[in-house]
Every structure is written in C-alpha cells, then in structure tokens.
Write a protein that holds these residues in place. Structure first.
Motif, PDB file in Angstrom:
ATOM      1  N   SER A 181      -4.677  13.869   4.714  1.00  0.00           N
ATOM      2  CA  SER A 181      -4.139  14.363   3.511  1.00  0.00           C
ATOM      3  C   SER A 181      -3.991  12.850   2.476  1.00  0.00           C
ATOM      4  CB  SER A 181      -2.423  14.624   3.644  1.00  0.00           C
ATOM      5  OG  SER A 181      -1.964  14.987   2.250  1.00  0.00           O
ATOM      6  N   ALA A 182      -3.907  13.283   1.177  1.00  0.00           N
ATOM      7  CA  ALA A 182      -3.911  12.329   0.354  1.00  0.00           C
ATOM      8  C   ALA A 182      -2.349  11.615   0.497  1.00  0.00           C
ATOM      9  CB  ALA A 182      -3.966  12.562  -1.104  1.00  0.00           C
ATOM     10  N   GLY A 183      -2.268  10.399   0.261  1.00  0.00           N
ATOM     11  CA  GLY A 183      -0.939   9.629   0.471  1.00  0.00           C
ATOM     12  C   GLY A 183      -0.946   8.901   1.821  1.00  0.00           C
ATOM     13  N   VAL A 215      -8.064   7.356  15.187  1.00  0.00           N
ATOM     14  CA  VAL A 215      -7.710   7.108  13.872  1.00  0.00           C
ATOM     15  C   VAL A 215      -6.195   7.109  14.005  1.00  0.00           C
ATOM     16  CG1 VAL A 215      -7.741   8.041  11.509  1.00  0.00           C
ATOM     17  CG2 VAL A 215      -9.625   8.264  13.101  1.00  0.00           C
ATOM     18  N   GLU A 216      -5.557   6.171  13.268  1.00  0.00           N
ATOM     19  CA  GLU A 216      -3.889   6.202  13.093  1.00  0.00           C
ATOM     20  C   GLU A 216      -3.651   6.398  11.653  1.00  0.00           C
ATOM     21  OE1 GLU A 216      -2.172   2.778  14.590  1.00  0.00           O
ATOM     22  OE2 GLU A 216      -3.294   2.862  16.555  1.00  0.00           O
ATOM     23  N   HIS A 217      -2.778   7.532  11.398  1.00  0.00           N
ATOM     24  CA  HIS A 217      -2.531   7.570  10.067  1.00  0.00           C
ATOM     25  C   HIS A 217      -1.010   8.255   9.524  1.00  0.00           C
ATOM     26  CE1 HIS A 217      -3.238  12.259  10.070  1.00  0.00           C
ATOM     27  NE2 HIS A 217      -3.711  11.854  11.358  1.00  0.00           N
ATOM     28  N   ARG A 218      -0.763   8.625   8.610  1.00  0.00           N
ATOM     29  CA  ARG A 218       0.488   9.208   8.719  1.00  0.00           C
ATOM     30  C   ARG A 218       0.391  10.452   7.733  1.00  0.00           C
ATOM     31  NH1 ARG A 218       4.864   6.341   9.387  1.00  0.00           N
ATOM     32  NH2 ARG A 218       4.772   4.128  10.050  1.00  0.00           N
ATOM     33  N   GLU A 219       1.266  11.420   8.160  1.00  0.00           N
ATOM     34  CA  GLU A 219       1.563  12.824   7.318  1.00  0.00           C
ATOM     35  C   GLU A 219       3.017  12.622   7.077  1.00  0.00           C
ATOM     36  OE1 GLU A 219       0.042  16.771   6.580  1.00  0.00           O
ATOM     37  OE2 GLU A 219      -1.090  14.865   7.137  1.00  0.00           O
ATOM     38  N   GLU A 245      -2.672  15.855  -5.168  1.00  0.00           N
ATOM     39  CA  GLU A 245      -2.341  17.291  -4.416  1.00  0.00           C
ATOM     40  C   GLU A 245      -2.181  16.501  -2.916  1.00  0.00           C
ATOM     41  OE1 GLU A 245      -4.674  20.812  -4.786  1.00  0.00           O
ATOM     42  OE2 GLU A 245      -5.162  20.458  -6.795  1.00  0.00           O
ATOM     43  N   ARG A 246      -1.241  17.459  -2.052  1.00  0.00           N
ATOM     44  CA  ARG A 246      -1.165  17.234  -0.862  1.00  0.00           C
ATOM     45  C   ARG A 246      -1.634  18.502   0.124  1.00  0.00           C
ATOM     46  NH1 ARG A 246      -0.743  12.777  -2.960  1.00  0.00           N
ATOM     47  NH2 ARG A 246       0.836  11.214  -2.589  1.00  0.00           N
ATOM     48  N   ASP A 278      -5.979   1.406   2.618  1.00  0.00           N
ATOM     49  CA  ASP A 278      -4.547   1.729   2.242  1.00  0.00           C
ATOM     50  C   ASP A 278      -4.300   2.973   1.596  1.00  0.00           C
ATOM     51  OD1 ASP A 278      -3.850  -0.739   2.870  1.00  0.00           O
ATOM     52  OD2 ASP A 278      -4.478  -1.720   0.932  1.00  0.00           O
ATOM     53  N   ASP A 279      -2.892   3.349   1.245  1.00  0.00           N
ATOM     54  CA  ASP A 279      -2.909   4.643   0.533  1.00  0.00           C
ATOM     55  C   ASP A 279      -3.208   4.297  -0.979  1.00  0.00           C
ATOM     56  OD1 ASP A 279      -2.108   6.749  -0.797  1.00  0.00           O
ATOM     57  OD2 ASP A 279       0.128   6.219  -0.580  1.00  0.00           O
ATOM     58  N   ASP A 280      -4.693   4.852  -1.540  1.00  0.00           N
ATOM     59  CA  ASP A 280      -4.908   4.791  -2.804  1.00  0.00           C
ATOM     60  C   ASP A 280      -4.810   5.813  -3.577  1.00  0.00           C
ATOM     61  OD1 ASP A 280      -7.071   5.799  -1.590  1.00  0.00           O
ATOM     62  OD2 ASP A 280      -8.442   4.423  -2.305  1.00  0.00           O
TER      63      ASP A 280
END
Length: 303
Positions: free
Chosen positions: A94-96, A64-68, A116-117, A47-49
């Motif tokens: 990236s974080a988030g 890898v599936e993720h979001r920017e 930070e991002r 998860d986004d932690d």
C-alpha cells in the motif's frame, strides 16, 4: 528519440539500484521501476514517497519488510529460478509504506504515485492468473498478478509476458495514449526486458548474447521511434504512440515486465490497435496456441 525513451542495462543506475525509472526523468510522471541484483547480505530500501508498489522476484527469493499503517510486516517471497520458470509470488504494498528488501537474486519494484490506500497483499504463485494470448507465431504467456481483474489497487497495472523463441508479442502494435471512455485509456508504460537461450540449448549458447527486438511508432498524440535489439536489463519507456511488436529471436526466449498507470478516472487497460495491422487478430481464430506453452503451469486461453 530512441535515446530518450530506450535505456540499456545500467544506464539508469542510481546508488545500489541497477535501474531507476521515476519522475526525475523528463516527461515521466505516472509509473516507476526499481531493479536490483542482490548477493548474500545485500539489501535495498525505499522510503515512503507516496507510491503504491509491487515487489516482483525476477530470479531468487526475498524477504520484504514494510508497514501497513503503523503495523510492521515481514513477507517472504519464495520467488523462482528465472523469469522463464512460470509465475512467481509477488507483494503489493500500500502507498504510505517504507520497504526493505533482502535476499539473493534479481528483484524489481514497480510503482505509481497515489494518495489512495489499498490493502497490501501477498499474491502466491498459484494465485496468479496465467493467460495464453494470441495463436500460432503470435502465442505468448501473460501473468496477470497486478491487473484490474486480479488486484485491488489505486492506479498501478502490472503484468509480465513470456514470448517463446521465434514468436511475436505486443502485436498487433497498439496504443493507450488517449482517454476515450469505453474504448481507450491513457496509460504510460514501462517495458523491462530479459532474454535467455531456450531450455536445453547447450554450452554453445551464450546467455549474454540472448536478444529480442522491440519497436514503437508515432501516434497523433506524439512522435516516438524505438527500433532496438533488447537484452536482459534493458528498459523501454512508452509515454505515447503505438508499441510493438516485441519479437523473440529464434533460439532465445523473451520476457518483459509491463508497468502501467495514468491520470484517467478509471483503472483500466483499454487499447486501440494500429489500424493497418488490426486484421491480424482475426487470423488467430484458425490457429492453435503454440504447444510450447504454458511455461511452468496451467493457463487459460484468450485470443
């Protein structure tokens, strides 16, 4: 003390993850690590932690599936047959972002909490800076895909080290547990180990018997003592103190993934050698790099 900071393979298992290092462990707060073994059809997710992450294929290939931000992304990591086959491509996320990983093999996810991002980045294997460090029996190979000179990140510093059979690395023992501007940075560190018989060892060599040695000793910041045989999947945590050497037993190559981060204002790896053994570095000037290196590609020398 060793029981506090050293964990055998599977001792930190949580759900589908073989090992999880995070802030749930007493005394741990700046770095994290998840390790999993995936078969066909398996997946792991995070998860986004509020953490930046680096996905590292240890063996095999992964998607890898993720979001920017709000944009979904899908990255294929070609990986490698083993950690001793040279560098791999990795993914900085990236974080988030959430993560979903599928594929077959063994995968690690290094992390550090941050607000930070920084932009996510797919680093291909041929982009990884390969460094040959030390000389003679202290020769080792370092893959600098997540170090300050190679990656724009908030706090996370990640690299991997391959030590040929019979050689020493993380030597001389060193520390980074105090913030001394321009001299030493305060970083906690995770060591994740793998070991394997040397190439061509033959059927008599049992991969499960492959091992190395790892030690830590106390510094003025805190008391710590690890003196262990290390095998594939074992994890050492170094919150403070001098750490090293990591020694590859004759007949067996040794690998470790290093994950570092800390509370300091600067993302930097600055160390202080154990003063009793710092002189050893000078002896390397008259020795050559171990001719067995590099494994799996070209490299730059540093002593």
């Amino acid at each position: 003390m060793s029981a506090t900071w050293f964990h055998r393979r599977g001792a930190l298992a949580h759900g589908v993850w073989e090992s999880v290092v995070d802030a749930a462990l007493p005394g741990w707060q700046h770095t994290g690590l998840h390790v999993a073994e995936l078969a066909e059809g398996d997946e792991v997710a995070l998860d986004d932690d509020g953490a930046e992450r680096i996905v590292v294929p240890l063996r095999g290939s992964f998607t890898v599936e993720h979001r920017e931000g709000l944009e979904p992304r899908r990255t294929v990591l070609r990986g490698r047959p083993s950690v001793f086959a040279g560098p791999t491509d990795v993914l900085y996320v990236s974080a988030g972002s959430t993560l979903r990983i599928t594929g077959v093999g063994r995968v690690a996810v290094a992390s550090s909490p941050t607000d930070e991002r920084h932009p996510s980045r797919h680093i291909t294997a041929d982009e990884v800076a390969v460094e040959l460090r030390g000389a003679g029996a202290s020769s080792r190979q370092v893959h600098n895909f997540g170090t300050p000179g190679s990656l724009d990140a908030a706090r996370l510093i990640v690299c991997e080290v391959v030590t040929p059979a019979g050689n020493w690395s993380s030597y001389p023992a060193h520390k980074h547990d105090e913030h001394v501007p321009g001299h030493e940075s305060r970083l906690e560190e995770i060591y994740y180990f793998e070991s394997a018989p040397v190439a061509g060892a033959g059927p008599a060599a049992d991969p499960d018997a492959a091992f190395g040695l790892f030690s830590t000793t106390s510094s003025p910041v805190g008391e710590i003592a690890i003196d262990e045989q290390v095998r594939t999947g074992d994890i050492a945590l170094v919150p403070y103190g001098y750490h090293g050497p990591a020694v590859a037993a004759p007949g067996y190559d040794l690998y470790y993934l290093n994950v570092m981060a800390g509370p300091g204002p600067e993302r930097a790896w600055l160390i202080s050698d154990d003063p009793a053994h710092a002189w050893v570095r000078e002896t390397w000037r008259t020795e050559q790099i171990d001719p067995r290196l590099p494994y799996g590609g070209g490299a730059d020398e540093e002593r």
